[in-house]
Design a protein around this motif. Structure first.
Motif, PDB file in Angstrom:
ATOM      1  N   GLU A 191     -67.378  77.684 -30.063  1.00 15.03           N
ATOM      2  CA  GLU A 191     -67.958  78.835 -30.749  1.00 15.03           C
ATOM      3  C   GLU A 191     -69.161  79.400 -29.999  1.00 15.03           C
ATOM      4  O   GLU A 191     -69.405  80.611 -30.021  1.00 15.03           O
ATOM      5  CB  GLU A 191     -68.388  78.425 -32.158  1.00 15.03           C
ATOM      6  CG  GLU A 191     -67.238  78.125 -33.096  1.00 15.03           C
ATOM      7  CD  GLU A 191     -67.712  77.493 -34.404  1.00 15.03           C
ATOM      8  OE1 GLU A 191     -68.952  77.396 -34.586  1.00 15.03           O
ATOM      9  OE2 GLU A 191     -66.856  77.093 -35.218  1.00 15.03           O
ATOM     10  N   GLN A 192     -69.919  78.526 -29.349  1.00 13.88           N
ATOM     11  CA  GLN A 192     -71.165  78.939 -28.720  1.00 13.88           C
ATOM     12  C   GLN A 192     -70.984  79.506 -27.320  1.00 13.88           C
ATOM     13  O   GLN A 192     -71.803  80.301 -26.860  1.00 13.88           O
ATOM     14  CB  GLN A 192     -72.127  77.741 -28.647  1.00 13.88           C
ATOM     15  CG  GLN A 192     -72.631  77.266 -29.996  1.00 13.88           C
ATOM     16  CD  GLN A 192     -73.544  78.285 -30.652  1.00 13.88           C
ATOM     17  OE1 GLN A 192     -74.451  78.813 -30.037  1.00 13.88           O
ATOM     18  NE2 GLN A 192     -73.301  78.574 -31.920  1.00 13.88           N
ATOM     19  N   VAL A 193     -69.958  79.097 -26.627  1.00 11.31           N
ATOM     20  CA  VAL A 193     -69.803  79.490 -25.223  1.00 11.31           C
ATOM     21  C   VAL A 193     -69.161  80.873 -25.145  1.00 11.31           C
ATOM     22  O   VAL A 193     -68.313  81.220 -25.966  1.00 11.31           O
ATOM     23  CB  VAL A 193     -68.980  78.426 -24.460  1.00 11.31           C
ATOM     24  CG1 VAL A 193     -67.490  78.530 -24.771  1.00 11.31           C
ATOM     25  CG2 VAL A 193     -69.243  78.494 -22.974  1.00 11.31           C
ATOM     26  N   ARG A 194     -69.574  81.654 -24.152  1.00 11.75           N
ATOM     27  CA  ARG A 194     -69.066  83.015 -23.993  1.00 11.75           C
ATOM     28  C   ARG A 194     -68.606  83.217 -22.558  1.00 11.75           C
ATOM     29  O   ARG A 194     -69.356  83.672 -21.705  1.00 11.75           O
ATOM     30  CB  ARG A 194     -70.161  84.041 -24.336  1.00 11.75           C
ATOM     31  CG  ARG A 194     -70.622  84.027 -25.789  1.00 11.75           C
ATOM     32  CD  ARG A 194     -69.536  84.577 -26.722  1.00 11.75           C
ATOM     33  NE  ARG A 194     -69.980  84.594 -28.114  1.00 11.75           N
ATOM     34  CZ  ARG A 194     -69.768  83.594 -28.968  1.00 11.75           C
ATOM     35  NH1 ARG A 194     -69.145  82.504 -28.568  1.00 11.75           N
ATOM     36  NH2 ARG A 194     -70.202  83.687 -30.216  1.00 11.75           N
ATOM     37  N   GLY A 195     -67.378  82.811 -22.279  1.00 16.65           N
ATOM     38  CA  GLY A 195     -66.854  82.947 -20.932  1.00 16.65           C
ATOM     39  C   GLY A 195     -66.125  81.698 -20.487  1.00 16.65           C
ATOM     40  O   GLY A 195     -65.872  80.785 -21.290  1.00 16.65           O
ATOM     41  N   PRO A 196     -65.774  81.610 -19.211  1.00 19.70           N
ATOM     42  CA  PRO A 196     -64.993  80.475 -18.712  1.00 19.70           C
ATOM     43  C   PRO A 196     -65.774  79.170 -18.762  1.00 19.70           C
ATOM     44  O   PRO A 196     -66.997  79.149 -18.648  1.00 19.70           O
ATOM     45  CB  PRO A 196     -64.661  80.872 -17.271  1.00 19.70           C
ATOM     46  CG  PRO A 196     -65.709  81.870 -16.896  1.00 19.70           C
ATOM     47  CD  PRO A 196     -66.043  82.604 -18.150  1.00 19.70           C
ATOM     48  N   VAL A 197     -65.031  78.087 -18.908  1.00 18.00           N
ATOM     49  CA  VAL A 197     -65.605  76.754 -19.094  1.00 18.00           C
ATOM     50  C   VAL A 197     -64.956  75.778 -18.119  1.00 18.00           C
ATOM     51  O   VAL A 197     -63.755  75.884 -17.835  1.00 18.00           O
ATOM     52  CB  VAL A 197     -65.364  76.281 -20.546  1.00 18.00           C
ATOM     53  CG1 VAL A 197     -65.548  74.786 -20.696  1.00 18.00           C
ATOM     54  CG2 VAL A 197     -66.280  77.033 -21.500  1.00 18.00           C
TER      55      VAL A 197
END
Length: 201
Positions: free
Chosen positions: A42-48
């Motif tokens: 939920e918190q990340v915005r983009g590739p991981v």
């Protein structure tokens, strides 16, 4: 490649199939672990990057939550299994002891930093900091304790030679802050596990 790193790679190559059998479906039995992974998604915005992804079970969960995830692991056998079992996800052989060579919005090191010796941890966290975009999110999961165990036999009874480092959360927090991260949250999982959320400054 250092001896301990080669031992780790060879050990997980040896147990790859048994380890995949052991972890398959394990997340279904761990509601608080799943909650931490959902929060990360939920918190990340983009590739991981899932660094130390093993056979890809955690990467598959994140992918199912809509995360653009790439799995990275030291063990070629683990990566082969991950690609076979989760063909819709990218998996690459790599080591957290070297620059990741990517720019990502999030990094997950889920019980994988446990094999890194103390004197190498700041180097690894430096690589993570470099790979993360500004305000990028790093989440670490690890065993809690004050000792190092030498694991000589593993999943399926196969021989292994890996050191498992148990660490106090406050020590990991100190390393993170020294590497330029702002620690946002710490979770204790029972008495022997911890999760830390940290943001790249």
């Amino acid at each position: 490649m250092s001896d301990w790193l080669a031992d780790t790679r060879d050990s997980y190559d040896t147990v790859a199939v048994s380890y995949a059998d052991y972890t398959r479906g394990l997340l279904a039995e761990l509601p608080y672990v799943r909650a931490a992974l959902r929060l990360f998604a939920e918190q990340v915005r983009g590739p991981v990057a899932d660094v130390g992804c093993g056979p890809g079970e955690v990467a598959a969960l994140l992918h199912g939550l809509g995360v653009d995830v790439t799995g990275i692991d030291l063990s070629p056998a683990m990566i082969e299994l991950a690609r076979r079992n989760h063909p819709g996800i990218r998996f690459e052989v790599g080591s957290m002891t070297e620059p990741l060579g990517v720019k990502v919005a999030g990094i997950l090191a889920w019980w994988s930093l446990i094999h890194i010796p103390d004197d190498e941890v700041p180097v690894v966290l430096g690589h993570f900091h470099e790979a993360l975009q500004p305000d990028g999110l790093l989440v670490l999961g690890f065993h809690v304790g004050d000792r190092t165990n030498l694991k000589t036999q593993g999943y399926g009874g196969h021989p292994m030679r890996v050191h498992v480092h148990l660490r106090r959360p406050e020590r990991v927090v100190e390393w993170l802050r020294s590497a330029g991260f702002a620690v946002e949250a710490q979770w204790l999982l029972g008495t022997d596990g911890a999760v830390i959320f940290a943001r790249r400054g």
